[in-house]
Design a protein around this motif. Structure first.
Motif, mmCIF file in Angstrom:
data_model
loop_
_atom_site.group_PDB
_atom_site.id
_atom_site.type_symbol
_atom_site.label_atom_id
_atom_site.label_comp_id
_atom_site.label_asym_id
_atom_site.label_seq_id
_atom_site.Cartn_x
_atom_site.Cartn_y
_atom_site.Cartn_z
ATOM 1 N N PHE A 154 46.444 51.649 36.500
ATOM 2 C CA PHE A 154 46.691 50.214 36.190
ATOM 3 C C PHE A 154 47.933 50.189 35.405
ATOM 4 C CE2 PHE A 154 42.470 49.511 37.467
ATOM 5 C CZ PHE A 154 42.316 47.969 37.582
ATOM 6 N N LEU B 102 38.062 45.421 41.210
ATOM 7 C CA LEU B 102 39.631 45.902 40.823
ATOM 8 C C LEU B 102 39.949 47.343 41.461
ATOM 9 C CD1 LEU B 102 39.245 44.397 37.178
ATOM 10 C CD2 LEU B 102 40.778 43.662 38.971
ATOM 11 N N PHE C 60 34.977 48.432 36.468
ATOM 12 C CA PHE C 60 35.960 47.737 37.329
ATOM 13 C C PHE C 60 35.735 47.952 38.801
ATOM 14 C CE2 PHE C 60 40.034 47.173 34.550
ATOM 15 C CZ PHE C 60 39.217 46.609 33.435
ATOM 16 N N LEU D 260 42.619 53.347 31.676
ATOM 17 C CA LEU D 260 43.232 52.372 32.645
ATOM 18 C C LEU D 260 44.445 52.969 33.461
ATOM 19 C CD1 LEU D 260 42.684 49.200 30.732
ATOM 20 C CD2 LEU D 260 41.591 49.528 32.723
ATOM 21 N N CYS E 195 46.650 45.264 33.629
ATOM 22 C CA CYS E 195 45.337 45.057 32.841
ATOM 23 C C CYS E 195 46.011 44.665 31.448
ATOM 24 C CB CYS E 195 44.270 46.025 32.799
ATOM 25 S SG CYS E 195 42.923 45.695 31.784
ATOM 26 N N ALA F 236 43.753 41.900 35.401
ATOM 27 C CA ALA F 236 42.529 42.160 34.775
ATOM 28 C C ALA F 236 42.699 41.981 33.195
ATOM 29 C CB ALA F 236 41.883 43.346 34.923
#
Length: 121
Positions: A26, A120, A115, A21, A4, A48
């Motif tokens: 991520f 995601l 998300f 995140l 991301c 993302a």
């Protein structure tokens, strides 16, 4: 691991978003404005983008239009995260190619929910 790109001129917002995140699994890359963000995307397209609207050099909306016109620029899921919460801004963002829209301030529950909504996580 999904990646991301967090694009915001506020160091505090980038730091908070990174923590949330990373907790969601991520890999996070940061950019301080839309120009740095487009450069990062052209190097390696993220899964993302968490995107602020108002930034110096290149705004979030200008970045989004340039991203969507780039090769593979239709691939990242783009979630605007901004204080601009009027209907005109939201419609402009969606028309330009944003997948979702989050209002600042945000927390981990809001990011996780959005998300999840866009697939995601």
């Amino acid at each position: 691991m999904k990646s991301c790109l967090v694009v915001d001129d506020s160091k505090v917002i980038r730091m908070v978003a990174r923590r949330i995140l990373e907790e969601l699994g991520f890999a996070v890359v940061e950019a301080v404005d839309g120009q740095e963000a487009i450069d990062r995307c052209l190097e390696a397209m993220p899964d993302a983008v968490l995107l602020d609207w108002n930034m110096p050099v290149k705004s979030g909306i200008d970045f989004l239009r340039e991203l969507r016109a780039a090769p593979d620029g239709d691939e990242p899921v783009v979630v605007f995260c901004t204080t601009e919460n009027d209907l005109e801004h939201i419609q402009e963002a969606i028309t330009a190619g944003a997948n979702e829209y989050i209002m600042k301030p945000f927390d981990s529950e809001i990011i996780q929910a959005k998300f999840e909504q866009v697939g995601l996580i």
